[in-house]
Structures are given as C-alpha cells and as structure tokens.
Motif scaffolding. Structure first.
Motif, PDB file in Angstrom:
ATOM      1  N   LEU A 197      -6.644   1.440  -6.578  1.00  0.00           N
ATOM      2  CA  LEU A 197      -5.250   1.793  -6.299  1.00  0.00           C
ATOM      3  C   LEU A 197      -4.298   0.983  -7.174  1.00  0.00           C
ATOM      4  CD1 LEU A 197      -5.129   2.081  -2.390  1.00  0.00           C
ATOM      5  CD2 LEU A 197      -4.877   3.936  -4.047  1.00  0.00           C
ATOM      6  N   ARG A 228       0.919   4.006  -3.045  1.00  0.00           N
ATOM      7  CA  ARG A 228       0.591   5.432  -2.813  1.00  0.00           C
ATOM      8  C   ARG A 228       1.765   6.328  -3.201  1.00  0.00           C
ATOM      9  NH1 ARG A 228      -4.259   5.868  -0.331  1.00  0.00           N
ATOM     10  NH2 ARG A 228      -5.035   3.986   0.744  1.00  0.00           N
ATOM     11  N   GLU A 236       0.826  -1.216   0.000  1.00  0.00           N
ATOM     12  CA  GLU A 236       0.000   0.000   0.000  1.00  0.00           C
ATOM     13  C   GLU A 236       0.857   1.263   0.000  1.00  0.00           C
ATOM     14  OE1 GLU A 236      -2.678  -0.466   3.307  1.00  0.00           O
ATOM     15  OE2 GLU A 236      -4.297  -1.143   1.972  1.00  0.00           O
ATOM     16  N   SER A 273      -2.102   2.718 -10.329  1.00  0.00           N
ATOM     17  CA  SER A 273      -0.682   2.929 -10.005  1.00  0.00           C
ATOM     18  C   SER A 273       0.271   2.181 -10.936  1.00  0.00           C
ATOM     19  CB  SER A 273      -0.404   2.488  -8.560  1.00  0.00           C
ATOM     20  OG  SER A 273      -0.637   1.096  -8.413  1.00  0.00           O
TER      21      SER A 273
END
Length: 551
Positions: free
Chosen positions: A426, A393, A389, A430
């Motif tokens: 996400l 991010r 994670e 990404s």
C-alpha cells in the motif's frame, strides 16, 4: 569641555556627502518639525549609516548599539515617554551627575538643553539609529507603565483580571506583549515562570530569545488574563489547557493559539501567532531551486497519488501545503482539507476543523470527505495508523492526497510509514513523491560580509562535489537587531518515487542503497540545497549545519 555647536548641514557638506544645493533644497522643502538628518535620508541624499559615521568622526560622539546595551530601566522615570518620543532619545545610564542619553540627532541642542534643565544632570550624548531608539522606547517605557499597576493582592486579583476597559493594566500589558511580538515577526511568545521572576521570550526566525524579565508578583495576573481571553478555566492550574484568541492589533487580524502547562514555578504559557492578514505564499516564493521546483510542480499536477511534506515542527510544512493548494485551486476541481487547526482560511477551498471532543478526528473526517466527491484532499498531519490507511486508500482510488509527517529526511519517510503498521504494498504503490524541508535564517542583506572559506568549510563543499572560494557571514546591524539574520528561507529535498525505487522498497533494500540510487537519479539532498544557498549569499554554513544532519 563643551563641544563646539556646529550645524549638521555644514558638517555633511564639508564631509562631501551632500552638496550645498541638496542642503538648501531639503531645508526649503522639509516638513515642519522634521529633523534635517531624517529629511536628507528620506530623499536618499545619504544613508543613516553615513550620517552616524560623520557625527561619530567629526564630533567625536560615540555610537551605541541599543540592542546590545544593558539599559538602566530606573531612568524611565527621569525622562518622560512623551519627551523621549518627541526628541527621538532614550536615557541609558547615570554616573554621578552625568546622564548618558542615546539620540538619533545628537546635534539637537534644544532637546539637550531642555533635558538638562528638566533633570538637573549634565547630559552626555551618544548616537544610535532611529529604529533602535523607537524599539527601545516601546520596549522599556510602554511595558513598564503597566507593570506598576499590577502589584495586587489575591483578593484584588479577580476584579483586576476581569476588567474589560482597554486602559485596564492587565489588558494593556497583554496587548503590549503581543504587539511587541508582532513587530518583531515572532512566531511564538513564551510566558515562562521562574523561581524569582517571569520571563517573556520570543521565537524570532526560529530562534528563541529572552525579551524581558518581569517581577514575580505580576505572574498570576498576566497568566489569568491570557486564560480569560482564551476562554480557559482560570481556577484549573493543575492540568494543561488549550485555547484560541481572535484579536485585532493595530488594524491587523491575528489568530492566537494558547497552550498552558503547569510547572513547579506556576503555569507556563506558549502563544502561537497566526497573522490572518498575511498574504498566502506562492510556490515561486518558497525558495525551491529550479530542479526541485520543476519536480514538485510535476508531482502536485498529477491527478492521483500521495505527496508527503516532512520535517520537524516549525519547518514550514503548512506553508508549503497551502502554497500547493493555491497553485491547484481552480473552478474545475473540488479541494477539501481536514486540519488541526485551520491556520489560514482560503477562498474556494472547503476546510474542515478537527474537533476531537465531539469525535471529529482526522480519520472520521477523512471518511466523510471521501463521500463529498473530492478531487484533491489535504490532511493536515498523519498522526495514527487509521488516518494513514484511509489517506493511502484514497490516493489509490483516484484522489490526489497532500499531507505531512514528522521524519528527518525524505527517504526515512517510507520506513516510518511501515513502522506504523501499514502494508508495504500500500505504501509503495500510493506514494508518488516526498518533500523534506527545513527553515534556516536568511542573512541580513544590509550587513552581510564576505569571507574566505576555512579548511573545514572547504572540505565540506568538496565532499558534496561543489567548489567555492568565498561565502558570506552574519555581522549584525540595526536592521536585523544585531543578529546578522533577517527573515527565513526553506531548503528542500524532493524524492520522486519511480518504478525502480518502488521495486527496491518492495524488496526491502537497505536505506543506504536507496540513497545511492536517488543520488544517481539526480536527487538534491537537504545539505546540498543548503550549500547552494550558502554560495548564493542567502544564508550561512552555521545555519545549514544547525538544521541538517550531514549524512
């Protein structure tokens, strides 16, 4: 019946391999003590294979491949190591009053006479490659010297393993095992205890082979010595331990990672060899085909996003990451890595070593790295949800993130991340690209032979939309130790995540549909890249099928 004593030079001239002028010039200019055959090979007047063929045909001296022959190790005490090295020979077997000896120059009658007088045996000669004889001498003599000194009692064990003199038997034996691994370009050395003996095994070009079987009575000394070198607790034999050793062997700095594991027959040790003196691999040396190379360069030169290198342990993922960092390393960017362990130190790049004992994990280290104003971040491996994670991010906030993950293919990587519990939006937003790779053994260029395709092989090429009439197979020669392979190369598949694929992933389309779209978009799958390299004569179908699942 004794063989007629002919001169080697005359034989080679008669066979038409060299001219009389080349013979005279070599005899006049060769170094003192240098054998004629070696001098001629050094001057490229003939090859070692030609020399062996002439001696075998003209004199009827049989050729022997030492890497296949079960040498009688008790004969090492009959012929001294110094004599064997000086005369490039090794005893291989004894029958009655006959001693069979493999020689690089079986026409060295002075050495044969000396050997007959020293041993009292009738000498029967065979011919072998110089390199094979040198390897056999190192393998059978050097290790044997130390073993006899290591038969000690429990009371003597402590004093023997703590000796620091380079000539101490335990140190000599460990150094020789490591050196033999380095000479064979092994990636791992296994010290494998069995019921009645101790096996030393080397992983060379990705394949494990047994090198020696030692007597069981040296097991405790050998294991304890390695544990002392790695600063491990030698009294703890019930729990696994991990350590590192930094040594210099024959002028080469080598980093060794040590892992111990208690088994029913004693502690098993695996030594991973990291050659710190080796040159960093450049992207152009990784074996990418032209299409995949251009795709990968375009991916890593983007200012942000996440790029994943996937594959099983030992697939060369770290080498690809280091090559990418080498390509990106300039004065204009701040590159920070977090690794476990730091395998190769790179100038101009800030490398952080994970230390879980003090709380420095991938996740905590990555949080601190983000406060260091990085442009490019390399995470050695995504092992848990928290690290994944934070890395994702980071890639969404203007950083380029390079990392690795254990999956079987590029397309299987996205479901793997979703299974870890990361939000689909996400993951999809990404990731910019995924590279899957495997390492296959490369054909020995000295002995590979061309063959026609079988029906099954022809069908495999046709199924992948390729045509081929003939391919190369592994044969085996002294240069490759009889395996037919020397070195390794990578096969790749590069998946570029475009907008349409993002839409398919967000809509949870099945993997089969994503594969079809990737194929239509020009993606070259692992098996296709492998078959291209088979057509080029770089590897074999057997190697490709060993590492790739034919989907």
């Amino acid at each position: 019946m004794s063989k007629e004593r002919k001169r080697l030079g005359n034989l080679l001239v008669e066979a038409g391999l060299i001219t009389a002028e080349q013979l005279q010039e070599t005899l006049m200019t060769k170094k003192d003590g240098q054998k004629l055959g070696h001098a001629l090979i050094e001057r490229n007047y003939l090859s070692e294979e030609q020399l062996i063929e002439v001696l075998e045909y003209q004199l009827g001296i049989p050729q022997i491949r030492l890497y296949r022959y079960p040498i009688d190790t008790t004969l090492m005490s009959v012929v001294s190591k110094e004599f064997a090295l000086r005369n490039e020979l090794i005893p291989i077997k004894k029958e009655g009053n006959r001693l069979y000896v493999a020689m690089a120059d079986p026409m060295d009658y002075f050495a044969i006479d000396d050997l007959r007088l020293a041993t009292g045996y009738q000498i029967e000669t065979m011919i072998a490659a110089r390199e094979e004889i040198a390897q056999a001498i190192h393998k059978y003599y050097t290790l044997e010297d130390s073993i006899f000194d290591l038969d000690v009692t429990e009371e003597e064990l402590e004093s023997v393993i703590r000796q620091e003199d380079d000539d101490a038997p335990a140190i000599k034996l460990v150094n020789q095992i490591l050196l033999l691994g380095l000479k064979q370009h092994a990636s791992d050395i296994h010290v494998d205890p069995q019921d009645k003996h101790l096996l030393i095994r080397y992983r060379v070009d990705g394949v494990l082979k047994t090198e020696r079987a030692f007597p069981k009575n040296i097991q405790n000394v050998l294991v304890a010595r390695i544990k002392i070198m790695a600063n491990l607790n030698i009294t703890e034999t019930r729990l696994p331990q991990d350590g590192r050793i930094n040594v210099t062997l024959e002028g080469m700095p080598v980093d060794l990672r040590i892992s111990t594991l208690p088994t029913v027959f004693g502690e098993r040790i695996v030594i991973r060899i990291l050659d710190l003196g080796s040159k960093r691999t450049m992207l152009s040396q990784l074996g990418f085909n032209k299409i995949n190379y251009q795709k990968f360069i375009k991916l890593i030169e983007q200012p942000s996003g996440m790029i994943l290198i996937t594959g099983p342990t030992g697939a060369g993922k770290s080498s690809t990451l280091y090559a990418a960092l080498t390509h990106l390393n300039t004065d204009h960017v701040n590159i920070i890595t977090i690794e476990d362990p730091v395998e190769y130190q790179m100038e101009g790049i800030n490398q952080v070593q994970v230390n879980s004992q003090i709380g420095l994990t991938f996740a905590t280290g990555l949080r601190s790295i983000l406060r260091q104003d990085p442009n490019i971040i390399m995470v050695g491996e995504i092992r848990d949800l928290e690290t994944a994670e934070i890395a994702i991010r980071a890639s969404l906030t203007g950083h380029l993130v390079l990392t690795t993950l254990h999956t079987n293919s590029a397309i299987a990587t996205v479901p793997r991340l979703l299974d870890m519990g990361i939000e689909p939006y996400l993951v999809v937003s990404s990731i910019t690209g995924i590279v899957a790779q495997r390492l296959v053994r490369q054909l020995c260029q000295e002995c590979k032979e061309i063959v026609t395709l079988t029906e099954m092989e022809l069908e495999l090429f046709e199924k992948r939309g390729m045509d081929a009439d003939s391919i190369y197979k592994a044969k085996g020669c002294p240069h490759c130790g009889g395996t037919g392979y020397k070195g390794r190369l990578a096969i790749h598949e590069v998946l570029v995540i475009d907008d349409e694929m993002r839409q398919m992933l967000m809509n949870k389309q099945p993997v089969s549909m994503i594969r079809e779209y990737a194929l239509r978009s020009g993606m070259i799958f692992l098996i296709d890249d492998g078959l291209f390299k088979v057509k080029q004569g770089l590897t074999t179908i057997e190697e490709i099928m060993r590492v790739v699942v034919n989907e």
